[in-house]
Design a protein around this motif. Structure first.
Motif, PDB file in Angstrom:
ATOM      1  N   LEU A 129     -16.960   5.859   7.439  1.00  0.00           N
ATOM      2  CA  LEU A 129     -15.429   5.914   7.549  1.00  0.00           C
ATOM      3  C   LEU A 129     -14.984   5.907   6.022  1.00  0.00           C
ATOM      4  N   GLN A 130     -15.675   5.287   5.035  1.00  0.00           N
ATOM      5  CA  GLN A 130     -15.251   5.066   3.632  1.00  0.00           C
ATOM      6  C   GLN A 130     -15.200   6.391   3.088  1.00  0.00           C
ATOM      7  N   ALA A 131     -15.705   7.502   3.589  1.00  0.00           N
ATOM      8  CA  ALA A 131     -15.576   8.715   2.829  1.00  0.00           C
ATOM      9  C   ALA A 131     -14.487   9.452   3.288  1.00  0.00           C
ATOM     10  N   VAL A 132     -13.780   8.895   4.290  1.00  0.00           N
ATOM     11  CA  VAL A 132     -12.734   9.570   4.846  1.00  0.00           C
ATOM     12  C   VAL A 132     -11.374   9.124   4.274  1.00  0.00           C
ATOM     13  N   ARG A 133     -10.739  10.413   3.574  1.00  0.00           N
ATOM     14  CA  ARG A 133      -9.600   9.778   2.721  1.00  0.00           C
ATOM     15  C   ARG A 133      -8.379   9.453   3.552  1.00  0.00           C
ATOM     16  N   ASN A 134      -8.270   9.998   4.679  1.00  0.00           N
ATOM     17  CA  ASN A 134      -7.239   9.406   5.422  1.00  0.00           C
ATOM     18  C   ASN A 134      -7.417   7.918   5.762  1.00  0.00           C
ATOM     19  N   PHE A 135      -8.643   7.497   6.204  1.00  0.00           N
ATOM     20  CA  PHE A 135      -8.881   6.005   6.625  1.00  0.00           C
ATOM     21  C   PHE A 135      -8.850   5.349   5.193  1.00  0.00           C
ATOM     22  N   SER A 136      -9.218   5.608   4.166  1.00  0.00           N
ATOM     23  CA  SER A 136      -8.967   4.890   2.792  1.00  0.00           C
ATOM     24  C   SER A 136      -7.583   4.610   2.499  1.00  0.00           C
ATOM     25  N   GLN A 137      -6.692   5.680   2.769  1.00  0.00           N
ATOM     26  CA  GLN A 137      -5.259   5.585   2.188  1.00  0.00           C
ATOM     27  C   GLN A 137      -4.695   4.477   3.508  1.00  0.00           C
ATOM     28  N   LEU A 138      -5.029   4.884   4.765  1.00  0.00           N
ATOM     29  CA  LEU A 138      -4.538   3.881   5.526  1.00  0.00           C
ATOM     30  C   LEU A 138      -4.866   2.469   5.495  1.00  0.00           C
ATOM     31  N   GLN A 139      -5.981   2.291   4.880  1.00  0.00           N
ATOM     32  CA  GLN A 139      -6.570   0.976   4.705  1.00  0.00           C
ATOM     33  C   GLN A 139      -5.761   0.251   3.397  1.00  0.00           C
ATOM     34  N   SER A 140      -5.467   1.121   2.381  1.00  0.00           N
ATOM     35  CA  SER A 140      -4.866   0.714   1.344  1.00  0.00           C
ATOM     36  C   SER A 140      -3.221   0.500   1.704  1.00  0.00           C
ATOM     37  N   ASP A 141      -2.842   1.168   2.346  1.00  0.00           N
ATOM     38  CA  ASP A 141      -1.341   0.990   2.902  1.00  0.00           C
ATOM     39  C   ASP A 141      -1.240  -0.253   3.864  1.00  0.00           C
ATOM     40  N   LEU A 142      -2.149  -0.414   4.253  1.00  0.00           N
ATOM     41  CA  LEU A 142      -2.150  -1.485   5.721  1.00  0.00           C
ATOM     42  C   LEU A 142      -2.497  -2.827   4.485  1.00  0.00           C
ATOM     43  N   SER A 143      -3.297  -2.748   3.884  1.00  0.00           N
ATOM     44  CA  SER A 143      -3.328  -4.091   2.658  1.00  0.00           C
ATOM     45  C   SER A 143      -2.185  -4.297   1.921  1.00  0.00           C
ATOM     46  N   ASP A 144      -1.259  -3.255   1.623  1.00  0.00           N
ATOM     47  CA  ASP A 144      -0.053  -3.466   0.621  1.00  0.00           C
ATOM     48  C   ASP A 144       0.760  -3.972   1.452  1.00  0.00           C
ATOM     49  N   THR A 145       0.960  -3.382   2.688  1.00  0.00           N
ATOM     50  CA  THR A 145       1.820  -4.131   3.941  1.00  0.00           C
ATOM     51  C   THR A 145       1.802  -5.395   4.113  1.00  0.00           C
ATOM     52  N   GLU A 146       0.473  -5.698   4.242  1.00  0.00           N
ATOM     53  CA  GLU A 146       0.113  -7.213   4.654  1.00  0.00           C
ATOM     54  C   GLU A 146       0.640  -8.067   3.494  1.00  0.00           C
ATOM     55  N   GLU A 147       0.630  -7.768   2.210  1.00  0.00           N
ATOM     56  CA  GLU A 147       0.966  -8.663   1.133  1.00  0.00           C
ATOM     57  C   GLU A 147       2.655  -8.623   1.192  1.00  0.00           C
ATOM     58  N   LYS A 148       3.176  -7.661   1.611  1.00  0.00           N
ATOM     59  CA  LYS A 148       4.615  -7.649   1.570  1.00  0.00           C
ATOM     60  C   LYS A 148       5.068  -8.397   2.947  1.00  0.00           C
ATOM     61  N   ILE A 149       4.174  -8.323   4.023  1.00  0.00           N
ATOM     62  CA  ILE A 149       4.707  -9.293   4.833  1.00  0.00           C
ATOM     63  C   ILE A 149       4.642 -10.646   4.541  1.00  0.00           C
ATOM     64  N   ALA A 150       3.533 -10.896   3.765  1.00  0.00           N
ATOM     65  CA  ALA A 150       3.652 -12.355   3.556  1.00  0.00           C
ATOM     66  C   ALA A 150       4.528 -12.712   2.446  1.00  0.00           C
ATOM     67  N   TYR A 151       4.874 -11.948   1.613  1.00  0.00           N
ATOM     68  CA  TYR A 151       6.049 -12.136   0.664  1.00  0.00           C
ATOM     69  C   TYR A 151       7.287 -12.311   1.429  1.00  0.00           C
ATOM     70  N   ALA A 152       7.723 -11.330   2.535  1.00  0.00           N
ATOM     71  CA  ALA A 152       8.879 -11.373   2.906  1.00  0.00           C
ATOM     72  C   ALA A 152       8.679 -12.785   3.967  1.00  0.00           C
ATOM     73  N   ARG A 153       7.734 -13.180   4.383  1.00  0.00           N
ATOM     74  CA  ARG A 153       7.648 -14.260   5.133  1.00  0.00           C
ATOM     75  C   ARG A 153       8.123 -15.684   4.593  1.00  0.00           C
ATOM     76  N   GLN A 154       7.627 -15.652   3.227  1.00  0.00           N
ATOM     77  CA  GLN A 154       7.639 -16.959   2.573  1.00  0.00           C
ATOM     78  C   GLN A 154       9.317 -16.596   2.121  1.00  0.00           C
TER      79      GLN A 154
END
Length: 204
Positions: A129-154
Motif C-alpha cells: 500500500l505504501q507504493a500507492v500514491r492515492n493511499f499515501s495522499q489520503l494518509q497525509s490528508d488524514l494526518s493533517d486533519t487529525e492535527e486540525k481537529i485537535a487544534y479546533a477541539r482545544q
C-alpha cells in the motif's frame, strides 16, 4: 497657591441641593444601565466566539469524514476479506454524520477514531500500500486533519471555559439567568481513543 476645584465639585456648588438630589439618582441609574449593557454585550460576544469555535470543529470533522470512503476503498483493494473492519468504519462514519452537539459528536467521533485505528492496523499488514500514491495522499490528508481537529477541539474548549466561567460569575450570572445564557458542553475524547488512529507508516 492657586487651587482648582474638580469640575464635579464646581457643578455641585452651582447646582441647588434639591436639583442635585434629583440628578444624582438619574446619573446613578445611567451608570448602572451602561454597566449592564456592557456586561450583556460581553456575554453575547463570548457566546458568539464559542459558537464560531464550535463551527471550526464541525468543519474539520466533516473534512475527515469526507476522506474515509476513498481510504476504505483503497485499503479494500488489498484487503477485501476484512469486511467487518470496513463495516465498522462505515457505521461509525454514519453515526458521526447523524450526531449533533458536542456531547453526541464527541462520543461518535471516539467511535470513528477507534474504527479508523482498526482500519490502519489492517493497512499495516499490506506494505505494498505504501507504493500507492492515492493511499499515501489520503494518509497525509488524514494526518493533517487529525492535527486540525485537535487544534479546533482545544480552541473550542478554551472559549467554552471562558464563556462558562463568565456566566457563572457574579454579577454576570444574574444576566445569564435573566436572558437564558446556557452553559455549553466541552468537546472531549478519551486519550485511548485519540491514540487509536495511526496514520504514519515506516517506508518500505
Amino acid at each position: 497657591m492657586l487651587c482648582i476645584a474638580p469640575p464635579f465639585a464646581v457643578a455641585a456648588a452651582l447646582v441647588p441641593p434639591a436639583v442635585m438630589g434629583a440628578i444624582l439618582p438619574t446619573l446613578l441609574l445611567c451608570l448602572l444601565a451602561g454597566m449592564a449593557i456592557g456586561l450583556y454585550n460581553r456575554l453575547v460576544r463570548d457566546r458568539m466566539r464559542t459558537r464560531e469555535a464550535w463551527s471550526g470543529v464541525e468543519v474539520q470533522l466533516k473534512r475527515r469524514s469526507s476522506l474515509i470512503p476513498n481510504l476504505v476503498e483503497t485499503v479494500r483493494g488489498y484487503a477485501g476479506h476484512e469486511r467487518e473492519v470496513f463495516e465498522q468504519v462505515t457505521r461509525a462514519r454514519g453515526a458521526l454524520a447523524g450526531a449533533s452537539g458536542p456531547a453526541a459528536l464527541a462520543s461518535a467521533d471516539q467511535g470513528l477514531s477507534q474504527a479508523l485505528g482498526r482500519l490502519m492496523a489492517v493497512a499495516e499488514n499490506y506494505p505494498q500500500l505504501q507504493a500507492v500514491r492515492n493511499f499515501s495522499q489520503l494518509q497525509s490528508d488524514l494526518s493533517d486533519t487529525e492535527e486540525k481537529i485537535a487544534y479546533a477541539r482545544q480552541f473550542y474548549n478554551q472559549n467554552a471555559l471562558a464563556y462558562n466561567g463568565r456566566i457563572q460569575s457574579f454579577p454576570a450570572n444574574l444576566f445569564a439567568n435573566w436572558f437564558k445564557f446556557e452553559p455549553v458542553v466541552f468537546f472531549t475524547a478519551e486519550e485511548s481513543a485519540l491514540q487509536e488512529v495511526k496514520v504514519s507508516f515506516p517506508v518500505a
